[in-house]
Design an enzyme around this catalytic site. Structure first.
Site, PDB file in Angstrom:
ATOM      1  N   ASP A 192      -0.483  -5.820  16.189  1.00  0.00           N
ATOM      2  CA  ASP A 192      -0.927  -4.434  16.338  1.00  0.00           C
ATOM      3  C   ASP A 192      -1.709  -4.285  17.644  1.00  0.00           C
ATOM      4  O   ASP A 192      -1.658  -5.139  18.510  1.00  0.00           O
ATOM      5  CB  ASP A 192      -1.790  -4.040  15.144  1.00  0.00           C
ATOM      6  CG  ASP A 192      -0.979  -3.879  13.865  1.00  0.00           C
ATOM      7  OD1 ASP A 192       0.220  -3.533  13.954  1.00  0.00           O
ATOM      8  OD2 ASP A 192      -1.528  -4.110  12.784  1.00  0.00           O
TER       9      ASP A 192
ATOM     10  N   GLU B 208      -5.405  -9.046   5.386  1.00  0.00           N
ATOM     11  CA  GLU B 208      -5.850  -8.256   6.531  1.00  0.00           C
ATOM     12  C   GLU B 208      -6.982  -7.345   6.061  1.00  0.00           C
ATOM     13  O   GLU B 208      -6.746  -6.330   5.401  1.00  0.00           O
ATOM     14  CB  GLU B 208      -4.698  -7.419   7.086  1.00  0.00           C
ATOM     15  CG  GLU B 208      -5.100  -6.578   8.288  1.00  0.00           C
ATOM     16  CD  GLU B 208      -4.042  -5.546   8.676  1.00  0.00           C
ATOM     17  OE1 GLU B 208      -3.995  -5.180   9.861  1.00  0.00           O
ATOM     18  OE2 GLU B 208      -3.288  -5.095   7.784  1.00  0.00           O
TER      19      GLU B 208
ATOM     20  N   ASN C 293       0.840  -1.195   0.000  1.00  0.00           N
ATOM     21  CA  ASN C 293       0.000   0.000   0.000  1.00  0.00           C
ATOM     22  C   ASN C 293       0.873   1.241   0.000  1.00  0.00           C
ATOM     23  O   ASN C 293       0.536   2.269  -0.580  1.00  0.00           O
ATOM     24  CB  ASN C 293      -0.920   0.018   1.217  1.00  0.00           C
ATOM     25  CG  ASN C 293      -1.451   1.395   1.539  1.00  0.00           C
ATOM     26  OD1 ASN C 293      -0.938   2.065   2.433  1.00  0.00           O
ATOM     27  ND2 ASN C 293      -2.434   1.845   0.782  1.00  0.00           N
TER      28      ASN C 293
ATOM     29  N   ASP D  75      -0.915  -6.937   3.679  1.00  0.00           N
ATOM     30  CA  ASP D  75      -1.174  -5.891   4.657  1.00  0.00           C
ATOM     31  C   ASP D  75      -2.234  -4.918   4.141  1.00  0.00           C
ATOM     32  O   ASP D  75      -2.209  -4.513   2.971  1.00  0.00           O
ATOM     33  CB  ASP D  75       0.139  -5.140   4.936  1.00  0.00           C
ATOM     34  CG  ASP D  75       0.006  -4.093   6.017  1.00  0.00           C
ATOM     35  OD1 ASP D  75      -0.322  -4.464   7.150  1.00  0.00           O
ATOM     36  OD2 ASP D  75       0.243  -2.899   5.731  1.00  0.00           O
TER      37      ASP D  75
ATOM     38  N   ASP E 228       1.676   6.631   0.096  1.00  0.00           N
ATOM     39  CA  ASP E 228       0.912   5.589  -0.596  1.00  0.00           C
ATOM     40  C   ASP E 228       1.407   5.404  -2.023  1.00  0.00           C
ATOM     41  O   ASP E 228       1.586   6.385  -2.774  1.00  0.00           O
ATOM     42  CB  ASP E 228      -0.566   5.972  -0.656  1.00  0.00           C
ATOM     43  CG  ASP E 228      -1.285   5.767   0.660  1.00  0.00           C
ATOM     44  OD1 ASP E 228      -0.607   5.485   1.662  1.00  0.00           O
ATOM     45  OD2 ASP E 228      -2.528   5.895   0.672  1.00  0.00           O
TER      46      ASP E 228
END
Length: 551
Positions: A308, A240, A107, A204, A174
């Site tokens: 996380d 995710e 990303n 991710d 990004d």
């Protein structure tokens, strides 16, 4: 598709184990874990029963976001070793029957990545269109994922003379994943690691990965899945996707499941903690009843904790406050107004009954269990680290030594402090628990052994079983491979009830599975009586006529 056609779908019944190389084992005593250390500890994972190792980012990185700010997709951070060391880890893992997957973080890159540094220099740079630029901030700009750290998702770059988008931290610009050249580079990254022997990728932040100017582009996920499958037939993508079930389902793809192979079940995870806070199974029961059906080749990843914060963003504000009050009463135990920075054992005040009940439940639910390193011994977080994800990113506790058997470096030189307090290595470590038949390590090892002997958990269909107590979750998982029944009590006091086995007929038998001496159960008129103690749990195998199952 019949089960006999699915021998390559190894993830359906895998046991995943996530670790960060830098906090696992330090062999050169520089205070940072390394790949040589990981290779030395693969026997621990094989003995535990792990079948797939998931490695957190190990790529060269400024380490401003735990390695998720990547500076080079094709390398290994020198602090961890070399590509040769990585190949040795892969060879050793494969020799022990373990697959290996790695994080795919595309990303964004680090702002130190050569692509971004070159992109800043000129509007005419080839790499300018690798990122998302604007002359002004759009009126409909989304809120930051980290509202306590960033005031938006657009940042002005003085060198470039434009704003660049960063869905996460400002030092993570990004990528423009809708651009053909960026996609070509991502394909090269995939191909490189697959060629080295990687068995798949944990993808991710998937909803952000495909968030180009044209909106969600599921065609791109199908392209990625197809590319991975062509390059390595049994490779997979574990995504995710922290969204409600109805939105999450789209990321599996069409009826054949042609996008993500697996997804983490964030909905059930968050409802689990609400159930624990209320000592009532109803929130989790409702989530499981609403869990959508998926293609035979897809799978859910069930987990208790990850690397996380324990995010609670899919709970209502009132529900989130309930969980905060129960498990994170201090402000420093919370983060981003939506998450908790603690591990489960400390949240449950070390109560072995509750902790064991939770892990028994996770392993019994349809799907594949995903463990975070240290969960197998009941590690806690570092209470001195407040308001930070780093609280759970502490050195693995191998022994009761000052450096937890992780490193002999000076504590000031270590990548993170060893956990202090009641969950310190003097109390919680692998060495002690390996020699204690009643330890939590041995309990998890037995859970994994039992899970691996019950493939119906990975392949079967879930049914919530009727019984009179809201604090109890009773369920079955059924496939042509067999039937498993399990019951878990969220309350501190015992419960007695009857379980009716769906479809039970003459000649059916039930045998309890957990414990040293599984005992037969009297099946009377298609059901059997159950007595669970406070926070009790149990699994049963239903043996149908003609089956040759081993209890």
């Amino acid at each position: 598709m019949r089960l006999t056609d699915t021998s390559d779908l190894w993830w359906k019944t895998a046991v995943f184990y996530n670790l960060d190389v830098k906090t696992y084992l330090d062999t050169d005593d520089d205070g940072v874990g390394d790949l040589r250390g990981l290779a030395q500890r693969l026997d621990h994972l094989a003995e535990l029963g792990v079948t797939c190792l998931w490695l957190a980012p190990f790529y060269p990185s400024p380490q401003r976001d735990n390695g998720y700010d990547i500076q080079d997709y094709y390398g290994v951070d020198p602090r961890y070793g070399t590509l040769g060391d990585m190949v040795e880890v892969l060879r050793t893992a494969h020799d022990r029957g373990m697959r290996v997957i790695v994080d795919l973080v595309v990303n964004h890159t680090s702002d130190q990545h050569p692509w971004f540094q070159e992109a800043r220099t000129s509007p005419d740079s080839r790499y300018r269109h690798f990122y998302q630029w604007r002359d002004d901030v759009p009126d409909d700009a989304p809120a930051s994922m980290f509202p306590d750290a960033e005031d938006g998702v657009w940042r002005f770059d003085e060198t470039a003379g434009q704003y660049y988008k960063h869905s996460f931290y400002r030092h993570q610009p990004d990528l423009a994943t809708d651009h053909p050249e960026v996609r070509e580079e991502i394909a090269k990254v995939l191909g490189f690691w697959l060629e080295l022997g990687i068995d798949g990728f944990r993808v991710d932040a998937v909803p952000f990965l495909i968030d180009g100017d044209g909106g969600p582009e599921h065609e791109y996920l199908r392209t990625l899945r197809g590319y991975v499958s062509r390059r390595r037939g049994a490779a997979m993508l574990l995504g995710e996707v922290n969204l409600p079930y109805d939105e999450q389902l789209a990321f599996f793809g069409d009826s054949d499941g042609d996008e993500l192979t697996m997804q983490f079940d964030f909905v059930a995870n968050q409802r689990l903690y609400l159930a624990l806070a209320r000592q009532d199974a109803a929130p989790l029961r409702d989530a499981l009843l609403s869990r959508p059906a998926i293609a035979l080749g897809n799978q859910w990843g069930n987990f208790v904790r990850n690397h996380d914060e324990l995010t609670l963003d899919q709970l209502s504000a009132d529900e989130r406050d309930e969980v905060f009050e129960a498990f994170a009463p201090e402000k420093g135990q919370r983060i981003h107004d939506r998450g908790i920075t603690r591990r489960l054992p400390s949240m449950l005040e070390g109560d072995p009954r509750r902790i064991r009940m939770v892990y028994s439940l996770i392993f019994s639910l349809p799907g594949a269990p995903v463990l975070y390193y240290g969960e197998e011994i009941g590690m806690g977080e570092d209470p001195r680290v407040t308001g930070s994800r780093a609280a759970v990113r502490t050195p693995m506790q191998w022994t009761d030594a000052a450096g937890a058997g992780f490193s002999d470096a000076d504590p000031d030189d270590m990548v993170a402090q060893v956990v202090a307090g009641g969950f310190a290595p003097q109390h919680i470590n692998v060495s002690q628990q390996r020699h204690d038949p009643g330890s939590f390590l041995r309990f998890v090892q037995e859970l994994i052994r039992t899970y691996r002997a019950a493939p119906e958990i990975g392949w079967g269909e879930l049914a919530i079983l009727d019984q009179p107590h809201s604090c109890v979750l009773a369920h079955s998982v059924t496939s042509e491979l067999g039937m498993l029944v399990a019951a878990h009590n969220f309350a501190p006091d015992g419960r007695t009830f009857r379980i009716d086995v769906l479809g039970a007929d003459e000649g059916w038998r039930v045998v309890s599975l957990l414990g040293d001496d599984p005992a037969p159960v009297t099946l009377d008129e298609g059901g059997f009586d159950v007595e669970l103690g406070g926070y009790g749990h149990q699994w049963w195998r239903v043996i149908r006529p003609g089956e040759r199952r081993i209890a």
